[in-house]
Design an enzyme around this catalytic site. Structure first.
Site, PDB file in Angstrom:
ATOM      1  N   SER A   1       0.825  -1.216   0.000  1.00  0.00           N
ATOM      2  CA  SER A   1       0.000   0.000   0.000  1.00  0.00           C
ATOM      3  C   SER A   1       0.854   1.260   0.000  1.00  0.00           C
ATOM      4  O   SER A   1       1.998   1.277   0.446  1.00  0.00           O
ATOM      5  CB  SER A   1      -0.909   0.019   1.224  1.00  0.00           C
ATOM      6  OG  SER A   1      -1.695  -1.133   1.258  1.00  0.00           O
TER       7      SER A   1
HETATM    8  N1  SAM Z   1      -0.983  -4.242   3.858  1.00  0.00           N
HETATM    9  C1  SAM Z   1      -0.228  -4.657   2.727  1.00  0.00           C
HETATM   10  C2  SAM Z   1       1.160  -4.062   2.703  1.00  0.00           C
HETATM   11  O1  SAM Z   1       1.446  -3.176   3.459  1.00  0.00           O
HETATM   12  O2  SAM Z   1       1.941  -4.527   1.859  1.00  0.00           O
HETATM   13  C3  SAM Z   1      -0.890  -4.372   1.418  1.00  0.00           C
HETATM   14  C4  SAM Z   1      -2.013  -5.243   1.177  1.00  0.00           C
HETATM   15  S1  SAM Z   1      -2.545  -5.414  -0.451  1.00  0.00           S
HETATM   16  C5  SAM Z   1      -3.153  -3.834  -0.830  1.00  0.00           C
HETATM   17  C6  SAM Z   1      -3.979  -6.375  -0.113  1.00  0.00           C
HETATM   18  C7  SAM Z   1      -3.695  -7.779   0.304  1.00  0.00           C
HETATM   19  O3  SAM Z   1      -4.926  -8.348   0.735  1.00  0.00           O
HETATM   20  C8  SAM Z   1      -3.196  -8.656  -0.828  1.00  0.00           C
HETATM   21  O4  SAM Z   1      -1.977  -9.216  -0.481  1.00  0.00           O
HETATM   22  C9  SAM Z   1      -4.282  -9.711  -0.986  1.00  0.00           C
HETATM   23  O5  SAM Z   1      -3.792 -10.980  -1.337  1.00  0.00           O
HETATM   24  C10 SAM Z   1      -4.892  -9.718   0.411  1.00  0.00           C
HETATM   25  N2  SAM Z   1      -6.257 -10.255   0.505  1.00  0.00           N
HETATM   26  C11 SAM Z   1      -7.306 -10.060  -0.303  1.00  0.00           C
HETATM   27  N3  SAM Z   1      -8.366 -10.718   0.170  1.00  0.00           N
HETATM   28  C12 SAM Z   1      -7.966 -11.328   1.325  1.00  0.00           C
HETATM   29  C13 SAM Z   1      -8.602 -12.161   2.281  1.00  0.00           C
HETATM   30  N4  SAM Z   1      -9.876 -12.508   2.172  1.00  0.00           N
HETATM   31  N5  SAM Z   1      -7.879 -12.597   3.317  1.00  0.00           N
HETATM   32  C14 SAM Z   1      -6.564 -12.264   3.442  1.00  0.00           C
HETATM   33  N6  SAM Z   1      -5.909 -11.506   2.581  1.00  0.00           N
HETATM   34  C15 SAM Z   1      -6.606 -11.030   1.531  1.00  0.00           C
END
Ligand code: SAM
Length: 391
Positions: A62
């Site tokens: 992010s």
């Molecule tokens: N917080 C992270 C960072 O600082 O790098 C960025 C996160 S990225 C924008 C969103 C993440 O949410 C992705 O890695 C995706 O695989 C995960 N994601 C999406 N749906 C999810 C779920 N139901 N449970 C867990 N992770 C999920």
């Protein structure tokens, strides 16, 4: 790590404090966590740009401002127990771990979870526990949480997550009807049955995929299924939703509109018409503002390099090559040999006039359509760098 402290501090000052993040603890945590350790190899130089960056599994780390905004909205306190959904690179979890007592973070992609856990361990952030699974279900065995941060956008606020908040707890989550377009919400649990909801503006996250989010095919998942609703939109619909009207070029608000790009290293100006006077005028007005008010010094155009070099010599008051230069005589002549571009070139020359040579803005071509003259220009400008052949 010490080497990245200045860019990190600058990011905190300019992109975070400068854009309204006020919580001192959040700013300090963002100044402490080395974001370059969480980006993919090769992206380190962009670690302190305020943008999301690609990571494995088509996901993103992010944008720093959003991590700070969410951390601030979650009002994390030193003894808090936190759940993060969407570990991704592990960066936001690392920031949360500097602000709270314990952080549980859940990632649906096993590879991402494993790498994030390694990064967090290497940094000694041992109050941060990484889990693999569907985070839309929360982590019932660890509930209740003082704060839940969801780093992916879902169609609704999952009731399951609300139920895992302690009374007084905060759930910060992007929610929206379409992919890449959400509102950032904070849900505060006021009592066993009451919740308050606040909005923190528009955001864009990758989709939250799981039982209480979107299904893989873009429809809503079982618990929030609405027939016919998907997270996808047509291209015209997306353009319609994203466009912002541009004020008139002489409108006093015109400059303010562009000031959001003041800190950017590169601003890309594009269009689809390839040749309306209105577009050329808009492009010139935007470029003038960025040069004049924000110190941009390179105008890189999708044009033949040798032709642009002739214009560059003119606008930077450099010596002409002697031959009578007539740039932009080949297809597509209308793109550069037009009155709007000529007026902009004259403006650049005048703007540069009063400046020392090192401060003058230049005009550079990115293409080499005209092979013959490009080769000649490259040879002419590079002869002094040709190394002595090895013996
Ligand atoms: N917080 C992270 C960072 O600082 O790098 C960025 C996160 S990225 C924008 C969103 C993440 O949410 C992705 O890695 C995706 O695989 C995960 N994601 C999406 N749906 C999810 C779920 N139901 N449970 C867990 N992770 C999920």
């Amino acid at each position: 790590m010490a080497e990245s402290a200045p860019p990190r501090n600058r990011m905190v000052e300019v992109q975070l404090a400068g854009r309204g993040i006020r919580d001192r603890r959040v700013l300090d945590a963002m100044a402490e966590v080395p974001r370059e350790r969480f980006v993919e190899s090769g992206f380190e130089e962009f670690a302190y740009e305020d943008c999301a960056l690609p990571i494995a599994n088509a996901q993103t780390i992010s944008q720093p401002y959003i991590v700070a905004l969410m951390s601030e909205a979650a009002e994390l306190k030193p003894a808090d127990k936190v759940l993060e959904v969407g570990t991704g690179s592990g960066y936001a979890a690392a920031v949360a771990s500097r602000l709270a007592g314990t952080v549980h973070t859940v990632e649906r992609h096993e590879d991402l979870a494993r790498i994030a856990a390694q990064r967090l361990a290497a940094l000694g952030y041992d109050n941060c526990i990484v889990h693999t699974g569907d985070g839309t279900r929360g982590l019932p065995q660890e509930a209740p949480f003082d704060a839940i941060l969801v780093a992916a956008g879902g169609p609704t606020v999952p009731d399951v997550l609300k139920a895992q908040l302690a009374v007084g707890g905060r759930l910060v989550i992007p929610v929206g009807d379409f992919e890449n377009e959400q509102s950032l919400l904070r849900i505060t649990r006021l009592s066993e049955t009451k919740y308050a909801e606040e909005t923190f503006g528009a955001v864009r996250f990758v989709p939250l995929i799981g039982e209480h989010g979107w299904a893989e095919d873009g429809t809503r998942s079982a618990s929030n299924h609405v027939p016919g609703r998907t997270r996808f939109r047509s291209l015209p619909e997306m353009i319609g939703a994203a466009i912002e009207p541009l004020p008139d070029f002489d409108d006093p608000t015109f400059g303010g509109f562009l000031d959001r790009f003041a800190q950017s290293r590169v601003v890309l100006l594009g269009e689809a018409s390839h040749g309306t006077s209105e577009f050329y005028q808009a492009r010139a007005a935007i470029t003038r503002h960025l040069i004049e008010k924000h110190g941009f010094k390179i105008v890189a155009v999708e044009a033949d390099w040798p032709d642009a070099a002739a214009v560059d010599r003119y606008v930077r008051h450099r010596t002409s090559r002697g031959t009578r230069e007539r740039p932009f005589e080949r297809f597509p002549t209308w793109m550069w040999r037009n009155k709007d571009v000529a007026a902009f070139v004259e403006w650049m020359r005048k703007h540069n006039d009063a400046k020392p040579a090192s401060e003058r803005a230049g005009f550079y071509g990115l293409d080499i359509y005209n092979m013959r003259s490009s080769i000649a220009a490259v040879l002419a400008s590079s002869t002094r760098w040709i190394p002595t052949p090895r013996r």
